[in-house]
Design an enzyme around this catalytic site. Structure first.
Site, PDB file in Angstrom:
ATOM      1  N   HIS A 149      99.917  22.007  44.364  1.00 31.68           N
ATOM      2  CA  HIS A 149      99.221  21.709  43.243  1.00 31.68           C
ATOM      3  C   HIS A 149      98.719  23.060  42.674  1.00 31.68           C
ATOM      4  O   HIS A 149      98.268  23.859  43.496  1.00 31.68           O
ATOM      5  CB  HIS A 149      98.096  20.776  43.268  1.00 31.68           C
ATOM      6  CG  HIS A 149      96.999  20.661  42.306  1.00 31.68           C
ATOM      7  ND1 HIS A 149      97.384  20.068  41.158  1.00 31.68           N
ATOM      8  CD2 HIS A 149      95.950  21.225  42.036  1.00 31.68           C
ATOM      9  CE1 HIS A 149      96.280  19.999  40.346  1.00 31.68           C
ATOM     10  NE2 HIS A 149      95.371  20.943  40.963  1.00 31.68           N
ATOM     11  N   VAL A 153     125.278  18.929  23.757  1.00 26.84           N
ATOM     12  CA  VAL A 153     124.912  20.077  24.598  1.00 26.84           C
ATOM     13  C   VAL A 153     124.882  21.314  24.051  1.00 26.84           C
ATOM     14  O   VAL A 153     124.027  22.199  23.907  1.00 26.84           O
ATOM     15  CB  VAL A 153     125.455  19.967  26.040  1.00 26.84           C
ATOM     16  CG1 VAL A 153     124.793  20.945  26.929  1.00 26.84           C
ATOM     17  CG2 VAL A 153     125.405  18.651  26.555  1.00 26.84           C
ATOM     18  N   ILE A 154     126.405  21.709  23.222  1.00 28.19           N
ATOM     19  CA  ILE A 154     126.328  22.715  23.101  1.00 28.19           C
ATOM     20  C   ILE A 154     125.912  23.007  21.738  1.00 28.19           C
ATOM     21  O   ILE A 154     125.295  24.169  21.516  1.00 28.19           O
ATOM     22  CB  ILE A 154     127.865  22.993  22.885  1.00 28.19           C
ATOM     23  CG1 ILE A 154     128.781  23.250  23.988  1.00 28.19           C
ATOM     24  CG2 ILE A 154     128.329  24.295  21.873  1.00 28.19           C
ATOM     25  CD1 ILE A 154     130.162  23.315  23.944  1.00 28.19           C
ATOM     26  N   GLY A 157     136.428  33.540  35.980  1.00 30.58           N
ATOM     27  CA  GLY A 157     135.331  32.831  35.628  1.00 30.58           C
ATOM     28  C   GLY A 157     135.482  31.814  34.684  1.00 30.58           C
ATOM     29  O   GLY A 157     134.608  30.928  34.428  1.00 30.58           O
ATOM     30  N   GLY A 158     136.559  31.830  33.784  1.00 30.59           N
ATOM     31  CA  GLY A 158     136.897  30.629  32.978  1.00 30.59           C
ATOM     32  C   GLY A 158     135.825  30.552  31.906  1.00 30.59           C
ATOM     33  O   GLY A 158     135.322  31.647  31.363  1.00 30.59           O
ATOM     34  N   ALA A 176     125.140  16.952  17.896  1.00 36.24           N
ATOM     35  CA  ALA A 176     124.014  17.171  18.379  1.00 36.24           C
ATOM     36  C   ALA A 176     123.890  16.909  19.797  1.00 36.24           C
ATOM     37  O   ALA A 176     123.478  16.211  20.331  1.00 36.24           O
ATOM     38  CB  ALA A 176     122.930  16.258  17.622  1.00 36.24           C
TER      39      ALA A 176
END
Ligand code: NAI
Length: 460
Positions: free
Chosen positions: A439, A178-179, A39-40, A176
């Site tokens: 809607h 993504v992580i 899975g890395g 600042a």
């Protein structure tokens, strides 16, 4: 020992998906993984555990807002070890799931760290495996900051920041991106004071500037403090915590802040060392990315590379697309990845999602374009759920063809899929706008932004 058609080095989303697809295409495949589970980064210490914690922390944070719904909650408290246990179980189940998929598809798992002693050979420990083709899918690792040692106790990478055993009093996040924003928000929701220090004068570089501003405003409202235009210089450990010295960028001025934990999230770099690539003559760029052509071929015949270790966005889904396309080409099929339509999502609250070109990129290229925008404040579903922050923005060429789409808002990561499909199929803003949208739904904001690009928005 028999010869493999393909040995994949790395069992992350790029590598394991490529291995399974190659087996489906009839190849004899092995995948080498050294971390002890498949899975890395994404599955073990990245996308999945962070999303588990984002969800748990969001549920806790929501309790504070339930009074406006007429619901009183008293005595809520965090049991951090249970929260972490839930995260670990999700990760464990998913990694075991990939091992099961390997068995089902006949992919051999070789456990250990691989190197490539010569073309056609992969060495793991003392064993050497023969392969007609080798696919490098070794991913990326956190970029270190000069002179700052990550100990995963007080000075953390994302790996340490998803495994704390107590809520920090003051967490300083450096970067600042993504992580930084995702994990900063986790700990802020759980009660930490969180300060985000960013070198640039904006957050989320690479994201459309206007959308990044909306995100910054919304995140500030939810408690994150931003210190922009500041570079981390040093961190000193004292007996009460950490002292950070920051440089005011372009101002010849220093500032000092105290913290008890620091998360360093200043980007990731490719994992391309230790494999023997230099000895094989495989070309790397100055930042260590493996150079490949449009068919993922490195400069050595029979050796291919995909995912984070090659240039391009460092995203799990992009790595998967690379991997599938690469092995399909190996099997004589027409594998293809459309890099203009790879979406990116930041799972903060509100989410930030984007695909295609930003307004800044269009201006710089001198391209003629129209802009359509729609704020969630004017969307009736958003009003009823209380998720009114943010907007949808679409950018279109003079014929209405969508060039880019950017969303800051609740469920943005799901809403972007419609615009990714539209761009993939070459659809125009008119075609999206003439599609019936339910809607009341957040997706109506996508339709209205497309109408606005044609000067025809109804609710704005
Ligand atoms: P990033 O490249 O997104 O952001 C790093 C930030 O650190 C930049 O804003 C940069 O200006 C700033 N910075 C650099 N040096 C600094 C310094 N000395 N002082 C202060 N600020 C500094 O990198 P991040 O957040 O570490 O993410 C790495 C990769 O992981 C990204 O490529 C991202 O795509 C991927 N990722 C994707 C996720 C998703 O798709 N949801 C989640 C997490 C990671």
């Amino acid at each position: 020992m028999s010869i493999y058609d393909l040995i994949v080095i790395g069992g992350g989303p790029g590598g394991y998906v490529a291995a399974i697809r190659a087996a489906q295409l009839g190849m004899k495949v092995a995948c080498v993984e050294g971390r002890g589970s498949l899975g890395g980064t994404c599955l073990n210490v990245g996308c999945i555990p962070s999303k588990a914690l984002l969800t748990s922390s969001a549920k806790y944070a929501e309790l504070a807002h339930l009074s406006s719904h007429g619901i009183a909650v008293e005595g809520a408290r965090i049991d951090l070890s249970s929260m972490m246990g839930r995260k670990d179980k999700i990760v464990g189940d998913l990694t075991k799931g990939i091992a099961f998929l390997f068995k089902k598809n006949g992919v051999d798992l070789v456990e250990g760290w691989a190197s490539i002693p010569s073309d056609g050979q992969v060495k793991v420990g003392d064993d050497v495996y023969e392969a007609k083709n080798i696919l490098i899918a070794t991913g990326s690792e956190p970029t270190p900051l000069n002179g700052i040692e990550i100990d995963e106790q007080d000075i953390l990478s994302s790996t340490g920041a998803i495994a704390l055993d107590a809520v920090p009093e003051h967490l300083v996040v450096v970067g600042a991106g993504v992580i930084g924003l995702e994990l900063g928000q986790v700990w802020s929701r759980l009660g930490a004071k969180v300060t985000v220090v960013e070198y640039l004068d904006r957050i989320l570089p690479g994201i459309d500037g206007e959308i990044a501003k909306l995100a910054q405003r919304a995140l500030s409202k939810r408690g994150l403090k931003f210190q922009l235009g500041r570079a981390l210089k040093t961190i000193d450990k004292t007996n009460v915590g950490l002292t950070l010295t920051l440089d005011r960028v372009g101002k010849d001025k220093e500032e000092v802040i105290e913290a008890d934990k620091v998360l360093i999230a200043v980007g990731r770099r490719p994992v391309s060392r230790g494999l023997g690539l230099e000895d094989l003559g495989i070309a790397l760029d100055p930042r260590g990315f493996i150079q490949v052509d449009t068919s993922f071929r490195t400069s050595v015949p029979g050796i291919y590379a995909i995912g984070d270790c090659v240039p391009g966005p460092m995203l799990a889904h992009k790595a998967e697309e690379d991997g599938v396309a690469c092995v399909e080409m190996l099997a004589g099929e027409a594998g293809h990845v459309d890099y203009n339509t790879v979406p990116g999502v930041v799972y903060s609250d509100p989410e930030v999602a984007s695909v295609g070109l930003t307004e800044e990129a269009l201006k710089e290229a001198g391209t003629e374009y129209s802009v359509g925008k729609f704020a969630f404040m004017a969307n009736s579903r958003a009003r009823s759920t209380g998720e009114t922050d943010g907007a949808v923005k679409v950018l279109a060429d003079p014929n209405g063809k969508i060039l880019g789409a950017h969303i800051c808002g609740a469920h943005g990561g799901d809403l972007i899929a419609e615009l990714v499909l539209a761009m993939t199929k070459g659809a125009t803003v008119g075609e999206v706008a003439s599609t019936c949208h339910a809607h009341p739904a957040m997706g109506e904001a996508v339709k209205e932004a497309c109408l606005d690009a044609m000067g025809r928005a109804i609710h704005a």
